[in-house]
Design a protein around this motif. Structure first.
Motif, short mmCIF file in Angstrom:
data_model
loop_
_atom_site.label_atom_id
_atom_site.label_comp_id
_atom_site.label_asym_id
_atom_site.label_seq_id
_atom_site.Cartn_x
_atom_site.Cartn_y
_atom_site.Cartn_z
N VAL A 116 0.85 -1.19 0.00
CA VAL A 116 0.00 0.00 0.00
C VAL A 116 0.89 1.23 0.00
CG1 VAL A 116 -1.80 1.28 1.22
CG2 VAL A 116 -1.81 -1.23 1.24
N LEU A 117 0.70 2.09 -0.99
CA LEU A 117 1.51 3.30 -1.13
C LEU A 117 0.64 4.53 -0.95
CD1 LEU A 117 3.25 2.17 -4.45
CD2 LEU A 117 4.20 1.95 -2.15
N GLU A 118 1.06 5.43 -0.09
CA GLU A 118 0.34 6.70 0.10
C GLU A 118 1.21 7.81 -0.46
OE1 GLU A 118 -1.38 7.50 3.86
OE2 GLU A 118 -1.86 5.41 4.28
N SER A 129 -1.68 0.85 -5.03
CA SER A 129 -1.20 -0.50 -4.74
C SER A 129 -0.01 -0.80 -5.63
CB SER A 129 -2.31 -1.52 -4.99
OG SER A 129 -1.82 -2.84 -4.80
N GLY A 130 1.08 -1.27 -5.01
CA GLY A 130 2.27 -1.68 -5.76
C GLY A 130 2.58 -3.13 -5.49
N GLU A 131 3.46 -3.69 -6.30
CA GLU A 131 3.85 -5.09 -6.08
C GLU A 131 5.36 -5.23 -6.18
OE1 GLU A 131 3.50 -7.32 -10.32
OE2 GLU A 131 1.58 -6.93 -9.31
N CYS A 132 5.89 -6.03 -5.26
CA CYS A 132 7.32 -6.32 -5.24
C CYS A 132 7.50 -7.83 -5.36
CB CYS A 132 7.96 -5.81 -3.94
SG CYS A 132 9.76 -6.04 -3.87
N ARG A 171 -0.33 -1.01 -12.85
CA ARG A 171 0.60 -1.83 -12.07
C ARG A 171 1.84 -1.00 -11.74
NH1 ARG A 171 2.19 -7.49 -14.44
NH2 ARG A 171 0.24 -8.06 -13.42
N ILE A 172 2.16 -0.91 -10.47
CA ILE A 172 3.37 -0.20 -10.02
C ILE A 172 4.33 -1.26 -9.50
CG2 ILE A 172 4.30 1.52 -8.43
CD1 ILE A 172 1.55 2.83 -8.38
N GLN A 173 5.44 -1.45 -10.22
CA GLN A 173 6.40 -2.48 -9.83
C GLN A 173 7.47 -1.88 -8.94
OE1 GLN A 173 7.48 -5.75 -12.56
NE2 GLN A 173 9.57 -5.04 -12.31
#
Length: 240
Positions: A116-118, A129-132, A171-173
């Motif tokens: 979760v990115l603010e 929302s990002g994913e790693c 999508r935020i990688q």
């Protein structure tokens, strides 16, 4: 059929909304009636059918069943969501290359972190929302993350991806292993430009050159965040 709330919901320019509505309605009715359909949404819906034989016929709204109307609304929403995702991806491209702190919200079976990115953007706060993926997590951290953990991540990619036949999402990688992460974190905490990471072994050490001497407290805090030792030295200026 198409309420004002639905059209204002996605924050798109009016011409984009009208085009999305026309495309979704045309696609839905052409499939349902098995004939060519044209739609204009500028002043209410104007629908015209072009049968294989005979003249074009205007299709009144009352001729469309409730079930088909629901199907139309569903497809309109999907098209608007797709265009909203494409627009957001274009706007959020400026995040690429930045360091963002995020909170682990979910851990998938394969190890991918959903984060979760603010982000403060102009006069509003965005929650994204990002994913790693596991590949971009240091070996010494894999399997040790917990929901609620806050970490610093390097944004390596922002793009719109297909989420269905006619829908998309942003999508935020994210990465915890990129060589740029130590230098960007040091810049963030010190405000010093020109820091360069010459070599990094994620979870082991990073070797960084800086134009000026950095506070030891800043170096220690970044090293603690990454769980690795930072070798920081002041690069000598080459003479003319």
């Amino acid at each position: 059929m198409l309420t004002a709330d639905l059209l204002q919901k996605y924050g798109l320019p009016e011409d984009q909304v009208l085009d999305a509505v026309e495309l979704a309605v045309t696609r839905t009715l052409s499939a349902a009636f098995d004939t060519t359909i044209s739609v204009r949404a500028e002043n209410g819906l104007e629908i015209v059918a072009y049968p294989r034989i005979g003249r074009p016929v205007e299709v009144p709204l009352h001729a469309i069943t409730r079930k088909l109307r629901r199907h139309i609304l569903h497809n309109v929403e999907l098209e608007l969501q797709r265009r909203q995702a494409l627009r957001e991806a274009e706007v959020l491209q400026e995040l690429r290359g930045q360091v963002i702190y995020g909170t682990v919200g979910r851990i998938e079976d394969g190890g991918t972190l959903r984060v979760v990115l603010e982000i403060d953007e102009a006069f509003r706060r965005l929650i994204l929302s990002g994913e790693c993926p596991l590949l971009y997590q240091p070996g010494h951290e894999r399997g040790l993350y917990r929901v609620g953990d806050m970490r610093a991540f390097h944004v390596t990619r922002v793009h719109a991806v297909q989420a269905g036949r006619h829908s998309a999402r942003v999508r935020i990688q994210l990465s915890r292993t990129s060589p740029q992460l130590p230098e960007l974190l040091l810049k963030k905490v010190t405000g010093v430009d020109g820091i360069v990471c010459q070599r990094r072994v994620a979870g082991g050490f990073s070797r960084l050159a800086t134009p000026v001497r950095l506070p030891k407290s800043a170096i220690n805090s970044v090293g603690k965040e990454l769980g690795e030792h930072l070798y920081v030295f002041v690069a000598e200026k080459s003479g003319r």
